[in-house]
Design a protein around this motif. Structure first.
Motif, mmCIF file in Angstrom:
data_model
loop_
_atom_site.group_PDB
_atom_site.id
_atom_site.type_symbol
_atom_site.label_atom_id
_atom_site.label_comp_id
_atom_site.label_asym_id
_atom_site.label_seq_id
_atom_site.Cartn_x
_atom_site.Cartn_y
_atom_site.Cartn_z
ATOM 1 N N SER A 30 0.844 -1.206 0.000
ATOM 2 C CA SER A 30 0.000 0.000 0.000
ATOM 3 C C SER A 30 0.868 1.241 0.000
ATOM 4 C CB SER A 30 -0.937 0.010 1.219
ATOM 5 O OG SER A 30 -0.195 -0.024 2.426
ATOM 6 N N TYR A 41 4.668 2.696 -1.215
ATOM 7 C CA TYR A 41 4.551 3.600 -2.358
ATOM 8 C C TYR A 41 4.222 5.028 -1.929
ATOM 9 C CZ TYR A 41 3.999 -0.892 -4.730
ATOM 10 O OH TYR A 41 4.181 -2.172 -5.178
ATOM 11 N N VAL A 44 -5.324 -1.533 -8.768
ATOM 12 C CA VAL A 44 -4.891 -0.590 -7.729
ATOM 13 C C VAL A 44 -6.154 0.050 -7.163
ATOM 14 C CG1 VAL A 44 -3.450 1.395 -7.176
ATOM 15 C CG2 VAL A 44 -2.762 -0.164 -9.020
ATOM 16 N N THR A 59 -2.484 -3.671 -4.821
ATOM 17 C CA THR A 59 -2.003 -2.360 -4.402
ATOM 18 C C THR A 59 -3.170 -1.508 -3.920
ATOM 19 O OG1 THR A 59 -0.263 -2.491 -6.078
ATOM 20 C CG2 THR A 59 -0.672 -0.333 -5.105
ATOM 21 N N ARG A 103 -0.235 -5.993 4.116
ATOM 22 C CA ARG A 103 0.369 -5.105 3.112
ATOM 23 C C ARG A 103 1.734 -4.581 3.538
ATOM 24 N NH1 ARG A 103 -3.021 -4.114 -0.999
ATOM 25 N NH2 ARG A 103 -5.236 -4.545 -0.661
#
Length: 494
Positions: free
Chosen positions: A5, A41, A385, A440, A493
Protein backbone atom coordinates in the motif's frame (compact mmCIF):
# COMPACT_ATOMS: atom_id res chain seq x y z
CA UNK A 1 2.86 -6.49 -7.95
CA UNK A 2 3.39 -7.67 -4.38
CA UNK A 3 0.57 -6.93 -1.95
CA UNK A 4 1.37 -3.49 -0.55
CA UNK A 5 0.00 0.00 0.00
CA UNK A 6 0.94 3.64 -0.28
CA UNK A 7 -0.18 7.23 0.08
CA UNK A 8 -1.10 9.83 -2.53
CA UNK A 9 0.38 13.25 -1.79
CA UNK A 10 1.41 15.72 -4.54
CA UNK A 11 4.80 17.38 -4.15
CA UNK A 12 3.07 20.78 -4.28
CA UNK A 13 0.95 19.83 -1.24
CA UNK A 14 3.90 19.13 1.05
CA UNK A 15 4.53 21.66 3.81
CA UNK A 16 7.57 23.87 3.26
CA UNK A 17 8.98 27.28 4.13
CA UNK A 18 8.24 28.81 0.76
CA UNK A 19 4.55 28.66 -0.12
CA UNK A 20 4.52 25.39 -2.08
CA UNK A 21 5.82 21.90 -1.48
CA UNK A 22 9.40 21.37 -2.66
CA UNK A 23 12.17 18.77 -2.52
CA UNK A 24 12.90 20.04 0.97
CA UNK A 25 13.49 18.48 4.39
CA UNK A 26 9.70 18.06 4.63
CA UNK A 27 9.78 15.71 1.64
CA UNK A 28 12.44 13.56 3.31
CA UNK A 29 10.42 13.60 6.52
CA UNK A 30 7.42 12.30 4.59
CA UNK A 31 9.50 9.43 3.21
CA UNK A 32 10.51 8.60 6.79
CA UNK A 33 6.84 8.67 7.79
CA UNK A 34 5.94 6.29 4.94
CA UNK A 35 8.67 3.87 5.98
CA UNK A 36 7.65 3.85 9.64
CA UNK A 37 3.96 3.48 8.68
CA UNK A 38 4.74 0.39 6.58
CA UNK A 39 4.00 2.01 3.23
CA UNK A 40 5.77 0.91 0.06
CA UNK A 41 4.55 3.60 -2.36
CA UNK A 42 4.44 7.38 -2.58
CA UNK A 43 2.13 8.42 -5.41
CA UNK A 44 2.53 11.95 -6.75
CA UNK A 45 1.04 14.03 -9.59
CA UNK A 46 2.87 15.11 -12.78
CA UNK A 47 6.09 17.02 -12.09
CA UNK A 48 6.08 19.26 -15.18
CA UNK A 49 6.16 23.08 -15.21
CA UNK A 50 2.61 24.39 -14.97
CA UNK A 51 1.03 27.15 -17.01
CA UNK A 52 -2.43 28.73 -17.21
CA UNK A 53 -4.73 27.27 -14.54
CA UNK A 54 -1.78 25.81 -12.59
CA UNK A 55 -2.74 22.27 -13.60
CA UNK A 56 0.03 19.67 -13.62
CA UNK A 57 -1.91 18.04 -16.47
CA UNK A 58 -1.38 21.11 -18.71
CA UNK A 59 2.38 21.49 -18.70
CA UNK A 60 4.76 23.50 -20.88
CA UNK A 61 6.73 20.27 -21.38
CA UNK A 62 6.17 16.57 -20.83
CA UNK A 63 9.92 16.14 -20.19
CA UNK A 64 10.85 19.14 -18.02
CA UNK A 65 10.39 19.62 -14.28
CA UNK A 66 8.59 22.31 -12.30
CA UNK A 67 11.12 24.91 -11.04
CA UNK A 68 8.80 25.75 -8.13
CA UNK A 69 9.80 22.39 -6.60
CA UNK A 70 13.49 23.36 -6.33
CA UNK A 71 14.39 23.59 -2.65
CA UNK A 72 15.86 27.01 -1.88
CA UNK A 73 17.47 25.76 1.33
CA UNK A 74 19.65 23.35 -0.65
CA UNK A 75 20.69 26.22 -2.92
CA UNK A 76 21.61 28.18 0.20
CA UNK A 77 23.66 25.24 1.47
CA UNK A 78 25.65 25.37 -1.78
CA UNK A 79 26.33 29.06 -1.22
CA UNK A 80 24.09 30.22 -4.07
CA UNK A 81 21.64 32.07 -1.81
CA UNK A 82 21.77 33.68 1.61
CA UNK A 83 19.37 32.94 4.44
CA UNK A 84 18.28 36.59 4.35
CA UNK A 85 17.38 36.32 0.65
CA UNK A 86 15.33 33.18 1.30
CA UNK A 87 13.45 34.75 4.20
CA UNK A 88 12.76 37.91 2.20
CA UNK A 89 10.46 36.20 -0.29
CA UNK A 90 7.60 36.12 2.30
CA UNK A 91 5.93 32.94 1.08
CA UNK A 92 3.53 31.99 3.92
CA UNK A 93 5.39 29.09 5.50
CA UNK A 94 2.39 27.20 6.83
CA UNK A 95 -0.46 28.60 4.75
CA UNK A 96 -3.19 26.13 3.77
CA UNK A 97 -3.30 27.14 0.11
CA UNK A 98 -0.74 27.88 -2.60
CA UNK A 99 -0.65 31.43 -3.97
CA UNK A 100 0.55 30.83 -7.52
CA UNK A 101 0.50 34.52 -8.39
CA UNK A 102 2.94 35.27 -5.59
CA UNK A 103 5.12 32.33 -6.64
CA UNK A 104 5.26 33.59 -10.21
CA UNK A 105 6.20 37.08 -9.06
CA UNK A 106 8.95 36.02 -6.62
CA UNK A 107 10.37 32.56 -7.31
CA UNK A 108 12.12 33.24 -10.60
CA UNK A 109 13.84 36.35 -9.23
CA UNK A 110 15.50 34.41 -6.44
CA UNK A 111 16.35 31.49 -8.73
CA UNK A 112 18.02 33.97 -11.05
CA UNK A 113 20.22 35.19 -8.19
CA UNK A 114 21.31 31.60 -7.57
CA UNK A 115 21.92 31.11 -11.29
CA UNK A 116 24.16 34.17 -11.52
CA UNK A 117 26.37 32.74 -8.74
CA UNK A 118 26.41 29.14 -9.92
CA UNK A 119 29.34 28.80 -12.41
CA UNK A 120 27.70 25.60 -13.64
CA UNK A 121 29.63 25.42 -16.90
CA UNK A 122 32.71 24.44 -14.91
CA UNK A 123 31.08 21.38 -13.32
CA UNK A 124 31.35 17.92 -14.96
CA UNK A 125 27.97 16.85 -13.54
CA UNK A 126 26.34 19.76 -15.37
CA UNK A 127 27.95 18.76 -18.66
CA UNK A 128 26.75 15.19 -18.09
CA UNK A 129 23.23 16.52 -17.47
CA UNK A 130 23.27 18.50 -20.74
CA UNK A 131 24.38 15.46 -22.70
CA UNK A 132 21.92 13.09 -21.04
CA UNK A 133 18.92 15.37 -21.69
CA UNK A 134 19.81 16.99 -25.00
CA UNK A 135 16.92 15.27 -26.81
CA UNK A 136 14.40 17.58 -25.14
CA UNK A 137 16.29 20.14 -23.06
CA UNK A 138 17.40 22.59 -25.75
CA UNK A 139 13.98 22.83 -27.38
CA UNK A 140 12.32 23.36 -24.00
CA UNK A 141 14.74 26.07 -22.87
CA UNK A 142 14.46 27.91 -26.19
CA UNK A 143 10.67 27.63 -26.08
CA UNK A 144 10.48 29.14 -22.59
CA UNK A 145 12.95 31.92 -23.39
CA UNK A 146 11.03 32.89 -26.53
CA UNK A 147 7.73 32.70 -24.61
CA UNK A 148 9.17 35.20 -22.11
CA UNK A 149 10.31 37.41 -25.02
CA UNK A 150 6.71 37.52 -26.29
CA UNK A 151 5.32 38.38 -22.85
CA UNK A 152 4.13 34.88 -21.99
CA UNK A 153 1.85 34.54 -25.03
CA UNK A 154 0.98 31.15 -26.48
CA UNK A 155 3.33 30.18 -29.31
CA UNK A 156 0.29 30.40 -31.62
CA UNK A 157 0.58 34.20 -31.22
CA UNK A 158 4.32 34.49 -31.88
CA UNK A 159 5.77 35.98 -35.05
CA UNK A 160 5.32 33.56 -37.91
CA UNK A 161 9.01 32.84 -38.51
CA UNK A 162 9.72 31.59 -34.98
CA UNK A 163 6.24 30.11 -34.55
CA UNK A 164 6.94 27.86 -37.53
CA UNK A 165 10.56 27.31 -36.42
CA UNK A 166 12.18 28.60 -39.59
CA UNK A 167 15.90 27.85 -39.20
CA UNK A 168 17.12 31.44 -39.49
CA UNK A 169 14.62 32.56 -36.82
CA UNK A 170 15.59 29.73 -34.47
CA UNK A 171 19.26 30.63 -34.80
CA UNK A 172 18.55 34.34 -34.30
CA UNK A 173 16.64 33.74 -31.08
CA UNK A 174 19.27 31.30 -29.80
CA UNK A 175 21.84 34.07 -30.05
CA UNK A 176 19.56 36.85 -28.83
CA UNK A 177 18.31 34.92 -25.78
CA UNK A 178 21.44 32.90 -24.97
CA UNK A 179 21.57 33.90 -21.31
CA UNK A 180 17.84 33.35 -20.74
CA UNK A 181 18.13 29.90 -22.34
CA UNK A 182 21.02 29.15 -19.99
CA UNK A 183 18.88 30.22 -17.01
CA UNK A 184 16.28 27.62 -17.98
CA UNK A 185 19.01 24.99 -18.26
CA UNK A 186 20.05 25.91 -14.71
CA UNK A 187 16.48 25.39 -13.45
CA UNK A 188 16.22 21.98 -15.03
CA UNK A 189 19.64 20.91 -13.74
CA UNK A 190 18.73 21.69 -10.14
CA UNK A 191 15.23 20.25 -10.49
CA UNK A 192 16.69 16.94 -11.66
CA UNK A 193 19.58 16.94 -9.20
CA UNK A 194 17.32 17.49 -6.22
CA UNK A 195 14.60 15.10 -7.42
CA UNK A 196 17.06 12.28 -8.11
CA UNK A 197 18.50 12.77 -4.61
CA UNK A 198 15.02 12.56 -3.05
CA UNK A 199 14.03 9.52 -5.13
CA UNK A 200 17.27 7.74 -4.22
CA UNK A 201 16.56 8.43 -0.54
CA UNK A 202 13.01 7.08 -0.88
CA UNK A 203 14.17 3.92 -2.67
CA UNK A 204 16.87 3.31 -0.07
CA UNK A 205 14.14 3.41 2.59
CA UNK A 206 11.93 0.88 0.82
CA UNK A 207 9.60 3.46 -0.76
CA UNK A 208 8.93 3.49 -4.50
CA UNK A 209 7.62 6.49 -6.43
CA UNK A 210 4.43 6.19 -8.48
CA UNK A 211 4.55 8.98 -11.04
CA UNK A 212 1.71 10.24 -13.18
CA UNK A 213 1.53 11.39 -16.80
CA UNK A 214 -1.36 12.70 -18.87
CA UNK A 215 -1.89 10.86 -22.15
CA UNK A 216 -1.98 14.20 -24.00
CA UNK A 217 0.31 17.22 -23.95
CA UNK A 218 -0.77 20.85 -23.74
CA UNK A 219 -1.20 22.77 -26.99
CA UNK A 220 1.03 25.58 -25.73
CA UNK A 221 4.05 23.42 -25.00
CA UNK A 222 7.59 22.83 -26.17
CA UNK A 223 6.45 19.39 -27.34
CA UNK A 224 3.93 20.67 -29.87
CA UNK A 225 6.04 23.65 -30.99
CA UNK A 226 9.24 21.65 -31.52
CA UNK A 227 7.73 18.52 -33.13
CA UNK A 228 4.44 19.44 -34.86
CA UNK A 229 4.60 16.33 -37.06
CA UNK A 230 3.63 14.28 -34.00
CA UNK A 231 0.20 15.89 -33.94
CA UNK A 232 -2.83 16.46 -36.10
CA UNK A 233 -1.73 19.95 -37.23
CA UNK A 234 -2.10 21.70 -40.55
CA UNK A 235 0.80 23.40 -42.37
CA UNK A 236 0.31 26.55 -40.25
CA UNK A 237 0.71 24.70 -36.96
CA UNK A 238 -3.00 24.85 -36.16
CA UNK A 239 -4.74 21.74 -34.79
CA UNK A 240 -7.22 20.09 -37.11
CA UNK A 241 -8.82 18.26 -34.19
CA UNK A 242 -8.63 18.37 -30.39
CA UNK A 243 -9.37 16.11 -27.43
CA UNK A 244 -12.47 15.80 -25.29
CA UNK A 245 -15.25 13.40 -24.40
CA UNK A 246 -18.73 12.97 -25.85
CA UNK A 247 -22.07 14.08 -24.41
CA UNK A 248 -23.24 11.84 -21.57
CA UNK A 249 -25.42 11.85 -18.46
CA UNK A 250 -23.11 14.37 -16.79
CA UNK A 251 -22.90 16.84 -19.69
CA UNK A 252 -25.41 17.19 -22.51
CA UNK A 253 -22.79 18.84 -24.75
CA UNK A 254 -19.77 16.77 -23.70
CA UNK A 255 -16.38 18.16 -22.67
CA UNK A 256 -13.80 19.96 -24.82
CA UNK A 257 -10.34 19.48 -23.29
CA UNK A 258 -8.50 21.24 -26.10
CA UNK A 259 -5.31 19.15 -26.23
CA UNK A 260 -3.95 18.45 -29.71
CA UNK A 261 -4.42 14.87 -30.86
CA UNK A 262 -1.62 12.60 -31.98
CA UNK A 263 -1.04 11.67 -35.60
CA UNK A 264 -0.86 7.97 -34.84
CA UNK A 265 0.02 7.04 -38.42
CA UNK A 266 3.14 9.18 -38.15
CA UNK A 267 4.04 7.67 -34.77
CA UNK A 268 3.68 4.18 -36.23
CA UNK A 269 6.02 5.07 -39.13
CA UNK A 270 8.68 6.20 -36.64
CA UNK A 271 8.37 3.05 -34.55
CA UNK A 272 6.77 5.16 -31.78
CA UNK A 273 10.15 6.82 -31.21
CA UNK A 274 8.71 9.85 -29.37
CA UNK A 275 6.70 7.68 -26.99
CA UNK A 276 9.75 5.55 -26.30
CA UNK A 277 11.71 8.73 -25.53
CA UNK A 278 8.90 9.99 -23.30
CA UNK A 279 8.52 6.77 -21.34
CA UNK A 280 12.27 6.33 -20.98
CA UNK A 281 12.35 9.73 -19.30
CA UNK A 282 9.43 8.71 -17.08
CA UNK A 283 11.17 5.60 -15.85
CA UNK A 284 14.21 7.65 -14.94
CA UNK A 285 12.01 9.91 -12.82
CA UNK A 286 9.68 7.27 -11.32
CA UNK A 287 9.57 3.59 -10.40
CA UNK A 288 6.00 3.09 -11.61
CA UNK A 289 4.02 5.26 -14.03
CA UNK A 290 0.28 5.87 -13.88
CA UNK A 291 -0.98 6.84 -17.35
CA UNK A 292 -4.03 9.09 -17.29
CA UNK A 293 -6.94 8.41 -19.70
CA UNK A 294 -5.52 5.06 -20.77
CA UNK A 295 -8.55 4.23 -22.87
CA UNK A 296 -7.39 6.85 -25.37
CA UNK A 297 -4.80 4.40 -26.68
CA UNK A 298 -7.62 2.11 -27.79
CA UNK A 299 -10.09 4.74 -28.99
CA UNK A 300 -10.00 8.51 -28.60
CA UNK A 301 -12.66 11.16 -29.05
CA UNK A 302 -11.86 13.64 -31.80
CA UNK A 303 -13.50 17.09 -31.92
CA UNK A 304 -13.06 19.45 -34.89
CA UNK A 305 -10.84 22.38 -33.92
CA UNK A 306 -12.79 25.54 -33.12
CA UNK A 307 -15.87 23.77 -31.76
CA UNK A 308 -17.18 25.00 -28.40
CA UNK A 309 -18.90 21.70 -27.59
CA UNK A 310 -18.12 18.03 -28.19
CA UNK A 311 -21.36 17.37 -30.06
CA UNK A 312 -19.67 17.30 -33.47
CA UNK A 313 -16.97 14.87 -32.39
CA UNK A 314 -16.43 11.21 -33.21
CA UNK A 315 -14.51 8.20 -31.95
CA UNK A 316 -11.29 7.29 -33.76
CA UNK A 317 -8.95 4.32 -33.42
CA UNK A 318 -5.78 4.70 -31.35
CA UNK A 319 -2.52 2.74 -31.67
CA UNK A 320 -3.68 -0.11 -29.47
CA UNK A 321 -1.32 -2.79 -28.25
CA UNK A 322 1.27 -2.05 -30.95
CA UNK A 323 2.53 0.97 -29.00
CA UNK A 324 3.14 -1.13 -25.90
CA UNK A 325 4.87 -3.87 -27.85
CA UNK A 326 7.24 -1.17 -29.14
CA UNK A 327 7.81 0.13 -25.62
CA UNK A 328 8.50 -3.35 -24.30
CA UNK A 329 10.96 -4.08 -27.10
CA UNK A 330 12.98 -0.93 -26.32
CA UNK A 331 12.54 -0.56 -22.55
CA UNK A 332 11.89 -4.10 -21.37
CA UNK A 333 9.19 -4.89 -18.84
CA UNK A 334 7.75 -1.65 -17.50
CA UNK A 335 5.53 -1.06 -14.49
CA UNK A 336 2.49 0.92 -15.61
CA UNK A 337 -0.88 1.62 -13.97
CA UNK A 338 -3.69 2.07 -16.49
CA UNK A 339 -6.17 4.79 -15.49
CA UNK A 340 -9.26 3.05 -16.83
CA UNK A 341 -11.98 4.84 -14.87
CA UNK A 342 -15.39 5.74 -16.30
CA UNK A 343 -17.48 4.04 -18.97
CA UNK A 344 -15.50 1.30 -20.72
CA UNK A 345 -16.44 -0.49 -23.92
CA UNK A 346 -15.71 -4.18 -24.46
CA UNK A 347 -12.87 -3.13 -26.76
CA UNK A 348 -11.22 -1.03 -24.03
CA UNK A 349 -11.64 -3.78 -21.45
CA UNK A 350 -9.95 -6.28 -23.77
CA UNK A 351 -7.17 -3.79 -24.54
CA UNK A 352 -6.33 -3.14 -20.88
CA UNK A 353 -6.45 -6.87 -20.18
CA UNK A 354 -4.12 -7.60 -23.10
CA UNK A 355 -1.53 -5.12 -21.81
CA UNK A 356 -1.48 -6.93 -18.49
CA UNK A 357 -1.30 -3.62 -16.61
CA UNK A 358 -3.36 -3.16 -13.45
CA UNK A 359 -6.34 -0.86 -13.78
CA UNK A 360 -7.87 1.34 -11.08
CA UNK A 361 -10.76 0.91 -8.65
CA UNK A 362 -12.16 3.92 -6.76
CA UNK A 363 -14.35 3.07 -3.79
CA UNK A 364 -16.22 6.37 -3.92
CA UNK A 365 -17.60 5.27 -7.31
CA UNK A 366 -19.03 2.04 -5.88
CA UNK A 367 -22.26 3.23 -4.30
CA UNK A 368 -24.36 4.40 -7.23
CA UNK A 369 -27.77 2.95 -6.36
CA UNK A 370 -28.98 3.35 -9.97
CA UNK A 371 -26.80 0.62 -11.46
CA UNK A 372 -24.51 -2.31 -10.75
CA UNK A 373 -20.93 -1.33 -10.05
CA UNK A 374 -17.59 -3.02 -10.63
CA UNK A 375 -16.07 -0.65 -8.09
CA UNK A 376 -17.53 -2.64 -5.18
CA UNK A 377 -14.63 -4.48 -3.52
CA UNK A 378 -16.16 -7.94 -3.83
CA UNK A 379 -15.77 -7.57 -7.63
CA UNK A 380 -12.05 -6.70 -7.55
CA UNK A 381 -9.29 -8.88 -8.93
CA UNK A 382 -5.76 -8.92 -7.53
CA UNK A 383 -4.34 -7.12 -10.58
CA UNK A 384 -5.69 -3.68 -9.78
CA UNK A 385 -4.89 -0.59 -7.73
CA UNK A 386 -7.61 0.32 -5.23
CA UNK A 387 -8.22 3.87 -3.96
CA UNK A 388 -10.70 5.52 -1.64
CA UNK A 389 -10.58 8.45 -4.10
CA UNK A 390 -8.11 10.21 -6.37
CA UNK A 391 -6.94 13.80 -6.83
CA UNK A 392 -10.05 14.40 -8.98
CA UNK A 393 -12.50 13.22 -6.30
CA UNK A 394 -13.95 14.70 -3.17
CA UNK A 395 -12.28 13.66 0.06
CA UNK A 396 -14.10 10.75 1.68
CA UNK A 397 -15.53 13.04 4.36
CA UNK A 398 -16.79 15.54 1.77
CA UNK A 399 -18.14 12.74 -0.44
CA UNK A 400 -20.07 11.07 2.37
CA UNK A 401 -21.66 14.33 3.49
CA UNK A 402 -22.96 15.02 -0.02
CA UNK A 403 -24.30 11.56 -0.92
CA UNK A 404 -27.84 11.39 -2.33
CA UNK A 405 -30.19 9.51 0.01
CA UNK A 406 -30.32 6.25 -1.95
CA UNK A 407 -26.54 6.12 -2.41
CA UNK A 408 -26.11 6.90 1.28
CA UNK A 409 -28.32 3.95 2.22
CA UNK A 410 -26.39 1.64 -0.07
CA UNK A 411 -23.06 2.75 1.39
CA UNK A 412 -24.35 2.27 4.95
CA UNK A 413 -25.52 -1.27 4.13
CA UNK A 414 -22.39 -2.28 2.26
CA UNK A 415 -19.96 -0.84 4.81
CA UNK A 416 -22.08 -2.08 7.77
CA UNK A 417 -21.94 1.47 9.05
CA UNK A 418 -23.52 2.27 12.41
CA UNK A 419 -24.74 5.79 13.11
CA UNK A 420 -22.03 6.28 15.73
CA UNK A 421 -19.38 5.26 13.16
CA UNK A 422 -20.21 7.98 10.64
CA UNK A 423 -17.76 10.45 12.16
CA UNK A 424 -15.03 8.00 11.20
CA UNK A 425 -16.28 7.23 7.70
CA UNK A 426 -12.77 7.85 6.38
CA UNK A 427 -11.34 4.99 8.44
CA UNK A 428 -14.20 2.68 7.44
CA UNK A 429 -13.49 3.37 3.75
CA UNK A 430 -9.73 3.02 4.26
CA UNK A 431 -10.19 -0.35 5.97
CA UNK A 432 -12.41 -1.55 3.13
CA UNK A 433 -9.79 -0.63 0.52
CA UNK A 434 -6.88 -2.11 2.48
CA UNK A 435 -8.83 -5.33 3.14
CA UNK A 436 -9.66 -5.85 -0.54
CA UNK A 437 -7.86 -8.42 -2.72
CA UNK A 438 -6.27 -5.64 -4.82
CA UNK A 439 -2.50 -6.10 -4.85
CA UNK A 440 -2.00 -2.36 -4.40
CA UNK A 441 -3.98 0.08 -2.26
CA UNK A 442 -3.37 3.85 -2.38
CA UNK A 443 -5.00 6.25 0.07
CA UNK A 444 -4.92 10.05 -0.39
CA UNK A 445 -3.37 11.68 2.65
CA UNK A 446 -6.48 13.86 3.12
CA UNK A 447 -8.49 10.71 3.86
CA UNK A 448 -6.05 9.56 6.51
CA UNK A 449 -6.30 13.06 8.01
CA UNK A 450 -10.11 13.00 7.88
CA UNK A 451 -10.33 16.32 6.02
CA UNK A 452 -13.38 17.69 4.25
CA UNK A 453 -13.60 19.18 0.74
CA UNK A 454 -11.62 22.27 1.75
CA UNK A 455 -8.67 19.91 1.18
CA UNK A 456 -9.81 18.71 -2.24
CA UNK A 457 -7.06 18.83 -4.88
CA UNK A 458 -9.09 19.26 -8.07
CA UNK A 459 -12.69 19.63 -9.18
CA UNK A 460 -12.83 18.73 -12.90
CA UNK A 461 -14.38 21.37 -15.18
CA UNK A 462 -14.17 24.00 -12.44
CA UNK A 463 -12.15 27.11 -13.25
CA UNK A 464 -9.98 28.38 -10.40
CA UNK A 465 -9.40 27.10 -6.89
CA UNK A 466 -7.74 23.85 -7.98
CA UNK A 467 -4.28 22.42 -7.23
CA UNK A 468 -3.78 24.72 -4.24
CA UNK A 469 -4.23 22.59 -1.09
CA UNK A 470 -1.23 22.14 1.24
CA UNK A 471 -0.83 19.81 4.19
CA UNK A 472 -0.10 21.53 7.50
CA UNK A 473 3.39 21.13 8.90
CA UNK A 474 2.56 19.00 11.95
CA UNK A 475 -0.39 17.11 10.49
CA UNK A 476 1.29 13.69 10.59
CA UNK A 477 1.43 12.47 14.16
CA UNK A 478 2.98 9.41 15.81
CA UNK A 479 -0.53 8.23 16.66
CA UNK A 480 -1.55 8.32 12.99
CA UNK A 481 1.67 6.61 11.91
CA UNK A 482 1.01 3.79 14.39
CA UNK A 483 -2.63 3.40 13.30
CA UNK A 484 -1.69 3.24 9.60
CA UNK A 485 0.99 0.64 10.27
CA UNK A 486 -1.38 -1.50 12.36
CA UNK A 487 -3.96 -1.54 9.55
CA UNK A 488 -1.28 -2.21 6.96
CA UNK A 489 0.01 -5.19 8.94
CA UNK A 490 -3.50 -6.43 9.71
CA UNK A 491 -4.36 -6.67 6.01
CA UNK A 492 -1.02 -8.16 4.93
CA UNK A 493 0.37 -5.10 3.11
CA UNK A 494 3.55 -4.52 5.12
Amino acid sequence: MKRASGILLPIASLPSRYGIGTFSRCAYDFVDFLERAGQRYWQILPLGPTGYGDSPYQSFSTFAGNPYFIDLDQLAEEGLLSEEECEAIDAQEDGQYIDYQKLYETRFDILRKAYERSSLAEKPEYQDFLEENKEWLEDYCLFMAVKDWFGGKSFAEWDEDIRLRRPEAVERFRELLAEEIDFYRFQQFYFQKQWYRLKKYANSHGVEIIGDIPIYVAFDSADTWSEPALFQFDENGTPSAISGCPPDGFSATGQVWGNPLYDWEYHEKTGYAWWIKRMRRCFRLYDIVRVDHFRGFDEYFSIPYGQDTAQGGHWAKGPGIALFHALQKELGETRIIAEDLGFLTDSVIRFVRDTGYPGMKVLEFAFDSREESNYLPHTYTQNCVAYTGTHDNQTVVGWFRSLPEEDYRMAVRYLDLKREDENEINWKMIRTVLASVADTAIIPIQDYLGLDDAARINTPSKLGGNWIWRMKKNALTEEMEKKIRELTELYGRC
